[in-house]
Design an enzyme around this catalytic site. Structure first.
Site, PDB file in Angstrom:
ATOM      1  N   HIS A 101      -1.037   6.278  16.171  1.00  0.00           N
ATOM      2  CA  HIS A 101      -1.956   6.286  15.020  1.00  0.00           C
ATOM      3  C   HIS A 101      -1.962   4.982  14.233  1.00  0.00           C
ATOM      4  O   HIS A 101      -2.845   4.749  13.440  1.00  0.00           O
ATOM      5  CB  HIS A 101      -1.649   7.456  14.099  1.00  0.00           C
ATOM      6  CG  HIS A 101      -0.559   7.189  13.079  1.00  0.00           C
ATOM      7  ND1 HIS A 101       0.693   6.746  13.403  1.00  0.00           N
ATOM      8  CD2 HIS A 101      -0.575   7.317  11.732  1.00  0.00           C
ATOM      9  CE1 HIS A 101       1.409   6.619  12.298  1.00  0.00           C
ATOM     10  NE2 HIS A 101       0.675   6.945  11.280  1.00  0.00           N
ATOM     11  N   LYS A 125      -7.706  -2.261  -0.983  1.00  0.00           N
ATOM     12  CA  LYS A 125      -6.422  -1.571  -0.829  1.00  0.00           C
ATOM     13  C   LYS A 125      -6.340  -0.360  -1.731  1.00  0.00           C
ATOM     14  O   LYS A 125      -6.722  -0.415  -2.879  1.00  0.00           O
ATOM     15  CB  LYS A 125      -5.291  -2.543  -1.184  1.00  0.00           C
ATOM     16  CG  LYS A 125      -4.104  -2.424  -0.317  1.00  0.00           C
ATOM     17  CD  LYS A 125      -2.867  -2.962  -1.000  1.00  0.00           C
ATOM     18  CE  LYS A 125      -1.742  -1.962  -1.033  1.00  0.00           C
ATOM     19  NZ  LYS A 125      -1.929  -0.710  -1.685  1.00  0.00           N
TER      20      LYS A 125
END
Lengths: 139, 476
Positions: free
Chosen positions: B399, B475
């Site tokens: 992942h 972010k």
């Protein structure tokens, strides 16, 4: 002893630890340690007081419940807390959280804590009578 | 990790032989260099997972495995409910259905260069990111229940996206087996203002350019071409998912003994999948997964609004949306017999191979897109599921990069301002509200994602399709 808090290493997340002369003090310091994962606690003004109550079958679960109750209130009320008053009696805990509404510009939260885990979870008293309360929190 | 305690099955497979209470072996997929890097605690955690009741075949660890709490991150475990198989809240984790979705944009790298700052500022302004951020949505009780039932389908019905998006979302846009009644008031309370928010930590929204194509046929089927720009969103089920996980982890600890399950590690507490608490967790967890799917759908809508205002075009078709923290009922062959298993993936992506009936028609010939997030300074990958991965690890792949340094180590070593400046020099724009958060997520604190996907492909878990380079990172 003077109550204090610290962080300890975990590869993906972070460990929090509070110590004090009583279990309640250790719980208070663990809460400060968890806040410090997010932002320096001294940036948070203790303007508003919120009450929480927890009950658990043992003291380790009580610590996890306590930390998760703080996270729940932080998230639902969009607040941060820096001062904690804890009273423990038997398997239940009553506490007052002091803090203020989250201000992203002033608090610059580095990360959100998702939950207090049961990993490295312990509440213990040493030979000198001092208490330590700790666990890893998921960020 | 101490290799002397492992049996090397092939170049890419390392076995932890059965010992003690282990019901099945542990199996790590990794290159030799990744195995050298993996912490000893992963072996311990994987062995504990291999000891859970009703586990079948093996406890698997993907090449990006690192130690978590209870299950390792990058862990995959399947249980047979008809053989006392369990379900574990710790096997999914706090951020239920955290995942990645990727949208195609009409832009090429050079076109983004011309509007880089405008686009970065507009995304930063419009995408709610970081702790405590809210969007303009607020859900009342009825809307909350509808969202928990419908997932991305609900979001599209509310105007967030187009119907065509849904076939490219895992489970067709929503988990139909969700049970909103099992989601507590406290969990709902945490989510009232959190729909359409990115969250924090390693969550991000990135504009990425296709920098390398490994498989032109599959890349074309996915709509990817060299220098084409995509948007990738990494986030999950927000406060609601965290609260569901918290409540059910606790409940499983208390109720496991009723089912004769001895809890040695509280993070691994589990109950039989078919028991009342098992079914209750399942329903609540699937509802939380719908919350994550709806959340990523709403964020996609916000991205399209930004593109509409900046370039006058909001046609950003969805490539795919896939979770990497989820528990799903799946049919797999075990010892030649087809069984319905409860598959837990914690930090692992489902990866269906070509021809799988659960794939949308457009991807059935080539396999499912597997979206692998790197770090803000390195690179991300798009892989494709293989038929082999169905035989190897219940259709699972890696992942992400996986951390190699803790947050406190990263914080000691890097300054957020320096990280942002260094990335700017490399033509990567990072928008953040917390420099400390950037330091904790510094690219150097992660493993080499290229080595992770190389091992994933080497082990046959997925096929390399394309490499993406970040251009703009908002972010979380």
């Amino acid at each position: 002893m003077t109550p204090k808090w610290e962080h300890f290493e975990h590869q993906a997340d972070i460990g929090i630890r509070g110590t004090g002369g009583t279990m309640a003090e250790a719980f208070e310091q663990a809460a400060v340690a968890m806040t410090a994962v997010i932002t320096p606690p001294d940036r948070i003004l203790p303007q508003v007081a919120i009450r929480v109550r927890c009950e658990a079958p043992d003291r380790e679960l009580l610590l996890a419940d306590w930390l998760n109750a703080i996270l729940r209130e932080m998230s639902a009320l969009r607040m941060l807390f820096s001062r904690f008053e804890v009273t423990v009696s038997g398997n239940s805990l009553e506490a007052v959280l002091h803090g203020e509404l989250l201000d992203p510009a002033r608090h610059e939260p580095a990360v959100e804590v998702k939950g207090a885990t049961y990993f490295k979870l312990s509440v213990a008293q040493d030979e000198a009578g001092n208490w330590t309360a700790q666990c890893v929190v998921d960020v | 990790m101490d290799k002397s305690k492992l049996v090397r099955r092939s170049e890419w497979e390392w076995e932890i032989p059965r010992a003690g209470r282990m019901e099945v072996p542990g199996l790590l997929f990794a290159s030799e260099s990744l195995i050298d890097e993996v912490d000893e605690k992963v072996r311990e955690q994987l062995s504990n997972v291999a000891s859970l009741p009703g586990i079948v075949e093996a406890a698997f660890a993907m090449p990006d495995a690192h130690w978590g709490y209870g299950f390792p991150i990058g862990g995959v475990a399947a249980f047979d409910p008809n053989q006392g198989g369990v379900i574990s809240a710790g096997g999914v984790g706090f951020d239920i259905s955290c995942g990645v979705r990727t949208l195609l944009t009409p832009l090429r790298r050079d076109e983004v260069e011309k509007i880089r700052d405008t686009l970065a500022d507009a995304l930063f302004y419009h995408i709610p990111a970081g702790m405590g951020s809210t969007s303009r949505l607020s859900l009342d009780k009825r809307a909350m229940t509808a969202m928990l039932k419908g997932g991305a389908r609900w979001a599209v019905s509310q105007g967030y996206g187009v119907a065509g998006d849904l076939e490219c979302v895992e489970n067709g846009g929503g988990c139909g087996d969700a049970d909103p009644d099992e989601v507590s008031e406290q969990a709902r309370r945490r989510q009232t203002e959190e729909m359409g928010t990115l969250g924090s930590g390693n969550h991000y929204l990135e504009l990425q350019a296709v920098a390398e194509i490994f498989d032109p046929v599959i890349a074309a089927a996915y709509g990817l071409a060299l220098d084409k720009v995509v948007v990738s969103i990494h986030c999950g089920s927000r406060g609601l998912g965290h609260q569901v996980a918290t409540e059910f982890s606790r409940r499983m600890i208390l109720e496991a003994p009723q089912y004769g399950i001895h809890v040695t590690d509280r993070e691994l507490a589990s109950v039989p999948a078919h028991s009342p608490p098992g079914k209750a967790y399942y329903g609540a967890m699937r509802a939380a997964a719908n919350c994550a799917l709806a959340n990523r759908q709403i964020l996609s809508h916000f991205v399209r609004e930004v593109f509409k205002s900046v370039i006058g075009d909001d046609k950003l078709p969805l490539l795919y949306d896939v979770s990497h923290n989820l528990c799903s009922p799946e049919d797999h062959e075990v010892g030649g017999v087809k069984k319905r298993l409860v598959v837990h993936r914690k930090g692992a992506t489902r990866a269906l191979g070509p021809g799988h009936p659960d794939l949308p028609a457009r991807y059935r010939p080539v396999g499912q897109p597997v979206l692998v997030g790197g770090t803000m300074g390195t690179t991300s990958y798009i892989l494709a599921g293989t038929e082999e991965s169905g035989r190897r690890a219940f259709n699972s792949a890696c992942h992400g990069a996986g951390r190699s340094q803790s947050r406190s180590q990263a914080l000691k070593q890097y300054r957020g301002e320096d990280v942002v400046e260094n990335l700017r020099r490399r033509n990567i724009t990072v928008k953040t509200r917390s420099f400390r958060g950037v330091a904790e997520e510094a690219p150097a604190a992660y493993k080499d994602v290229s080595e992770v996907v190389r091992a994933t492909a080497g082990a046959g878990l997925a096929r390399l399709v394309a490499r993406l380079e970040p251009m703009i990172c908002v972010k979380g």
